[in-house]
Structure formats: structure tokens, C-alpha cells
Enzyme design. Structure first.
Site, short mmCIF file in Angstrom:
data_model
loop_
_atom_site.label_atom_id
_atom_site.label_comp_id
_atom_site.label_asym_id
_atom_site.label_seq_id
_atom_site.Cartn_x
_atom_site.Cartn_y
_atom_site.Cartn_z
N HIS A 1 18.66 78.93 16.25
CA HIS A 1 19.58 79.90 15.27
C HIS A 1 20.20 79.01 14.07
O HIS A 1 20.92 79.41 13.26
CB HIS A 1 20.61 80.60 15.95
CG HIS A 1 20.05 81.95 16.64
ND1 HIS A 1 20.72 82.64 17.16
CD2 HIS A 1 18.71 81.94 17.21
CE1 HIS A 1 19.83 83.45 17.85
NE2 HIS A 1 18.92 83.07 18.10
N ASP B 1 11.45 80.21 20.29
CA ASP B 1 12.05 80.33 21.83
C ASP B 1 10.96 79.89 22.91
O ASP B 1 10.60 80.57 23.82
CB ASP B 1 12.26 81.84 22.03
CG ASP B 1 13.59 82.34 21.40
OD1 ASP B 1 14.62 81.94 21.85
OD2 ASP B 1 13.23 83.23 20.46
N ASP C 1 12.65 80.08 15.07
CA ASP C 1 13.29 80.60 16.25
C ASP C 1 12.31 80.85 17.29
O ASP C 1 12.20 82.21 17.59
CB ASP C 1 14.29 81.29 16.12
CG ASP C 1 15.01 82.10 17.13
OD1 ASP C 1 15.59 81.26 17.99
OD2 ASP C 1 15.35 83.44 17.32
N LYS D 1 23.57 83.37 13.93
CA LYS D 1 22.06 83.28 13.72
C LYS D 1 21.89 83.21 12.18
O LYS D 1 22.75 83.47 11.32
CB LYS D 1 21.31 84.49 14.13
CG LYS D 1 19.77 83.98 13.99
CD LYS D 1 18.85 85.09 15.04
CE LYS D 1 17.51 84.84 14.94
NZ LYS D 1 16.78 85.45 15.90
N TRP E 1 24.63 89.68 20.57
CA TRP E 1 23.80 89.30 19.58
C TRP E 1 23.02 90.56 19.03
O TRP E 1 22.49 91.31 19.49
CB TRP E 1 22.51 88.32 20.00
CG TRP E 1 21.61 88.00 18.97
CD1 TRP E 1 21.90 87.23 17.74
CD2 TRP E 1 20.41 88.53 18.61
NE1 TRP E 1 20.84 87.45 16.77
CE2 TRP E 1 19.97 88.18 17.46
CE3 TRP E 1 19.40 89.41 19.51
CZ2 TRP E 1 18.82 88.66 16.81
CZ3 TRP E 1 18.10 89.87 18.84
CH2 TRP E 1 17.88 89.43 17.59
N GLU F 1 27.01 85.68 19.34
CA GLU F 1 25.93 84.78 18.93
C GLU F 1 25.55 84.77 17.53
O GLU F 1 25.37 85.72 16.98
CB GLU F 1 24.55 85.34 19.82
CG GLU F 1 23.50 84.19 19.80
CD GLU F 1 22.60 84.39 20.80
OE1 GLU F 1 22.72 85.41 21.37
OE2 GLU F 1 21.50 83.91 20.35
N ASP G 1 17.45 80.44 26.91
CA ASP G 1 17.08 81.66 26.02
C ASP G 1 15.49 81.20 25.62
O ASP G 1 15.52 80.54 24.29
CB ASP G 1 17.82 81.82 25.00
CG ASP G 1 17.52 83.10 24.28
OD1 ASP G 1 16.67 83.72 24.74
OD2 ASP G 1 17.98 83.38 23.01
N HIS H 1 22.95 78.90 24.31
CA HIS H 1 21.60 79.39 24.62
C HIS H 1 20.86 78.23 24.31
O HIS H 1 20.45 77.77 23.26
CB HIS H 1 21.18 80.37 23.49
CG HIS H 1 21.43 81.99 24.17
ND1 HIS H 1 21.22 83.11 23.59
CD2 HIS H 1 22.29 82.29 25.25
CE1 HIS H 1 21.72 83.87 24.42
NE2 HIS H 1 22.39 83.59 25.36
N ASP I 1 23.17 79.21 19.65
CA ASP I 1 21.63 79.20 20.29
C ASP I 1 20.89 77.99 19.45
O ASP I 1 21.09 78.01 18.10
CB ASP I 1 21.19 80.57 20.06
CG ASP I 1 19.54 80.61 20.48
OD1 ASP I 1 18.79 79.90 20.02
OD2 ASP I 1 19.10 81.69 21.17
C1 RNT Z 1 17.71 86.30 19.48
C2 RNT Z 1 18.80 85.77 20.52
C3 RNT Z 1 19.11 86.44 21.62
C4 RNT Z 1 17.98 86.77 22.50
C5 RNT Z 1 18.09 87.48 23.61
C6 RNT Z 1 16.93 88.30 24.30
O1 RNT Z 1 17.51 85.39 18.53
O2 RNT Z 1 18.63 84.29 20.81
O3 RNT Z 1 19.91 85.72 22.34
O4 RNT Z 1 16.82 86.00 22.48
O5 RNT Z 1 19.06 88.22 23.88
ZN ZN Z 2 19.74 83.39 21.88
#
Ligand code: RNT
Ligand code: ZN
Length: 416
Positions: free
Chosen positions: A259, A293, A291, A225, A182, A223, A323, A283, A256
Site C-alpha cells: 500500500h 498481492d 498492489d 493505502k 480497510w 489499514e 495478505d 499485512h 500493508d
Molecule cells: C486491500 C487491502 C485489504 C484486502 C483484504 C482482502 O488493498 O490490502 O487488506 O486485501 O481485506
Molecule cells: Zn491488506
């Protein structure tokens, strides 16, 4: 009759065999991410913290792991509280670099030997991630898509080394190491040369993937986004970019949950991807408005993702990673809640009376299908979950707060 026996009978009425499900469930690996324990800081330098890349931790709850030993200690604690099989998802910035600073284009296998040894001991196969943030060469917003040749070469070298290290890890553990790439590349404001940046990223990836590794050792995931902080207007590695790149180059996509547009239904993407690809990396995260998390919970979105994974019949090709990173609450509690929530979602999905639902759908009995889904929501799921925890020798839901509190008092409290 025990609570579980009542539940077992109840599910059996719908043709669902809880006994086989409990066995199957424990075999599905969930990759625990190392970065919840120290707020994505890593160990490149004493006191490393997350910087840039459009991701952010907020909060400064006491007890954060400040050394690799502390992080491992916390992870070992987590492992006593989460049922089933797991893997460890490690970031390149978490290597054991000793007292001299090792830059990202210099990392080697030996910096991860300690992790491989420890992971073997605690029975966690490792997955790996390049680290393209918290670095001066990421500060201008572009890494693998940089127009500055020096910067681009630096990150190409980092990625190549990550792939080599991942393959080496895979060999050590006899299980392919999934390498997720990513990159944060993008721009806050309107970008004129989108085509140019995406061409550069493609070129970088082509060079990186020119080296082949056996699938038994490592596999690449890319990954996608939509946006990040500071990359609201443009993200080079968008969903469409990587969908096409992955399809044409036989790579795995990493989806993810944070994302995409907050209204987008991530679960709906899985059947479309899994139809054409045998594998996918997930993720699992909980975005709140962005985003962000947040800690994964047993909520509708996660349930829907798990349902699609189970219904597709391709669960073996789905690599489930977590994640999230919350620095505002007890970090071990955050980890345990998130890992268990994902496992609960899988159990909930496996317990659905799939044959019945399919029959209703195929005979056009829309009402019955809807009513069955409603009934399913109130079946005694909790009793089956408790039984799963018991059989895997981990605490029940009702014991968690006490246990986490104890660890906080005895171990984390000593750290500040
Ligand atoms: C960031 C991505 C990625 C990170 C990690 C820490 O937007 O989701 O996966 O969160 O690599
Ligand atoms: Zn991620």
C-alpha cells in the site's frame, strides 16, 4: 554430526543460540488469511466473486474452494505443512449465512459460530475483517466516506456489527480478536473535496468507535493505502489520515506492504510507529509494480520487515497477518509458500548476530558491520529451518512439491 548440529555450532560462534530461537520462533503467531483459498470470493451467495474495491485476483487455476467445507478442508491441509503457531484471518463475507441472503448490515454472531467451533478444533484463534468491497453499495467508490447518507449509514452499521462480532469471537477464544478495517474509498480522477471526504470518514469512525470493547476481547486496526485500481488519484484513508487518527484515538495501524509507493521501504516505518504505539498489524504481501498481492516470498523486503520487528524488541506487539491472493497457481501451494516464507524471514531475523552488529555500529566500524551482514547471508540458515520443520512435524522444503501435487490430484482434481 547432523547438518543441524553443524549449523548450531556455526551460529554459536557468533553468539547466536539456535536452540532458544527455535523455541521462540514457534510461538510467534502468523495469521493465515482465509481469502487465498477462494480468490476473495466469500460465501454470501453461491458463486460469490471478488468485485471492485481496487483489488483483483487474476487467473483461474482449477480446484478453488467453492464451499466453506472445501475452504476448511484446504486450510486443514495447509496447517499440516506450516510450522509454528497460527491464527485465522477471517473476512465478514465468509460467514455461514445459510440459504437466505444476509446483507452486510445484518450480519450477526451466529453466522460465525461454525468458524469459531472449527477454529477451536484446529487451534486457530480468529482475527476479523469487515468487507467493504464486492457490494453494490461500494460501487460508487465510497463507503464510510460516502456523501450519500444511506450508503454511509449502511457501512457504519456493518462496521459496528463487525466490532461486536469480533469482541464476541475474542470472548469465545480467550484471545483478543484483531479487527482490521480497510475501506476502498477513493477516486480515479482528481478530487476537489478531499477535505470533505476525509472529514466524513473521520465522523464515521468517531461514531463507530464511540462504543468501547475491552482490549481483552477485541482491538481495532485501521489499514492505510496510497492507491488502488480506480482510486489512483485519491484514497480517503491514506497513511497520514490513519496515522493521525490512530495516534489520537488509541487505535492500531495496519501497514500493508503493497500500500505504498513501490520504491518505499516499508521496514523503515516500523521503528517510527512502534516507538509511539505498542501494537501494529502487518499485512505481509508482495506487490509487483502495484498492489498486486502476489504470494509472499522469502525475499529482501520481507526479510527487512522481519528484521525490524525483531530488532525493535517489540515482537509481542506486532500482529503478523498475510495478505495475498493468487488464482493462477495451486492455491494451497500459494498459501503454504507464503506462510512458510514469513516464518523463514522471522527465523532469519532472529538468527542475526545482533549484539555483534550493534557493537560494530556503535564503535563506528562500518566496514565490519557491512561484512558481518554479508557473512550472515551465507550462514547455514537452511539447516536450521529444516530442523524447525522437523521439530514441528511438518514436511521439509524438498517434500512440498510432491505433497501439494498429491493433494491436487486426490482432492482438488475432484472438484471441477
Ligand atoms: C486491500 C487491502 C485489504 C484486502 C483484504 C482482502 O488493498 O490490502 O487488506 O486485501 O481485506
Ligand atoms: Zn491488506
Amino acid at each position: 554430526m547432523t547438518n543441524y548440529e553443524i549449523a548450531r555450532e556455526e551460529y554459536a560462534r557468533y553468539g547466536v543460540n539456535t536452540e532458544t530461537i527455535l523455541e521462540e520462533l514457534s510461538l510467534v503467531p502468523i495469521a493465515i488469511h482465509c481469502w487465498q483459498g477462494d480468490d476473495v470470493g466469500g460465501f454470501e451467495r453461491p458463486g460469490s466473486t471478488l468485485g471492485g474495491g481496487g483489488i483483483q485476483t487474476t487467473g483461474n487455476y482449477p480446484g478453488k474452494a467453492k464451499t466453506i467445507e472445501e475452504l476448511r478442508q484446504d486450510l486443514e491441509k495447509v496447517l499440516t505443512m506450516v510450522p509454528g503457531n497460527h491464527r485465522l484471518n477471517l473476512h465478514a463475507s465468509y460467514g455461514e449465512f445459510g440459504s437466505t441472503f444476509i446483507d452486510r448490515d445484518q450480519i450477526e454472531e451466529k453466522h460465525f459460530q461454525g468458524w469459531v467451533d472449527w477454529a477451536k478444533k484446529v487451534n486457530l484463534p480468529i482475527d476479523f475483517n469487515g468487507t467493504f468491497f464486492s457490494h453494490p453499495y461500494a460501487d460508487e467508490g465510497y463507503t464510510l466516506a460516502s456523501k450519500d447518507e444511506k450508503i454511509r449509514r449502511f457501512w457504519i452499521e456493518h462496521t459496528k456489527r463487525c466490532r461486536r462480532i469480533a469482541a464476541w469471537i475474542g470472548r469465545q477464544q480467550n484471545s483478543p480478536c484483531i479487527l482490521d478495517t480497510w475501506i476502498p474509498d477513493g477516486a480515479k480522477n482528481l478530487t476537489v473535496d478531499k477535505f470533505g471526504y476525509r472529514s466524513i470518514l473521520k465522523e464515521s469512525l468517531d461514531e463507530i468507535f464511540a462504543i468501547d470493547y475491552p482490549r481483552s476481547e477485541m482491538r481495532d486496526a485501521l489499514e492505510t493505502k496510497l492507491f488502488g485500481i480506480g482510486s489512483e488519484a485519491f484514497v480517503v484513508g491514506s497513511h497520514e489520515f490513519y496515522m493521525n487518527y490512530a495516534a489520537r484515538n488509541n487505535k492500531m495501524l495496519c501497514i500493508d506492504m503493497g500500500h505504498f509507493h513501490p520504491e518505499e521501504d516499508i521496514s523503515d516505518k516500523l521503528s517510527a510507529i512502534l516507538l509511539f504505539d505498542d501494537e501494529i498489524l502487518l499485512h505481509i504481501s508482495r506487490p509487483m509494480r502495484w498492489d498486486s498481492d502476489h504470494v509472499v516470498l522469502f525475499n529482501d523486503k520481507v526479510k527487512m520487515v522481519a528484521e525490524e520487528v525483531v530488532r525493535s524488541g517489540k515482537i509481542d506487539g506486532v500482529h503478523i497477518g498475510l495478505d495475498f491472493f493468487d488464482a493462477s497457481i495451486n492455491r494451497i501451494g500459494a498459501w503454504v509458500t507464503g506462510v512458510r516464507a514469513m516464518r523463514k524471514a522471522l527465523l532469519f531475523a532472529m538468527l542475526q548476530p545482533l549484539n555483534l552488529l550493534l557493537r560494530y555500529e556503535e564503535t563506528d566500524n562500518g566496514y565490519a558491520k557491512m561484512a558481518m551482514l554479508e557473512q550472515q547471508n551465507i550462514l547455514p540458515f537452511g539447516f536450521v529451518w529444516d530442523e524447525f520443520c522437523r521439530r514441528n512435524n511438518v514436511p521439509l522444503e524438498s517434500e512440498l512439491i510432491g505433497l501439494i501435487g498429491e493433494y491436487e490430484k486426490q482432492i482438488l482434481g475432484e472438484r471441477e
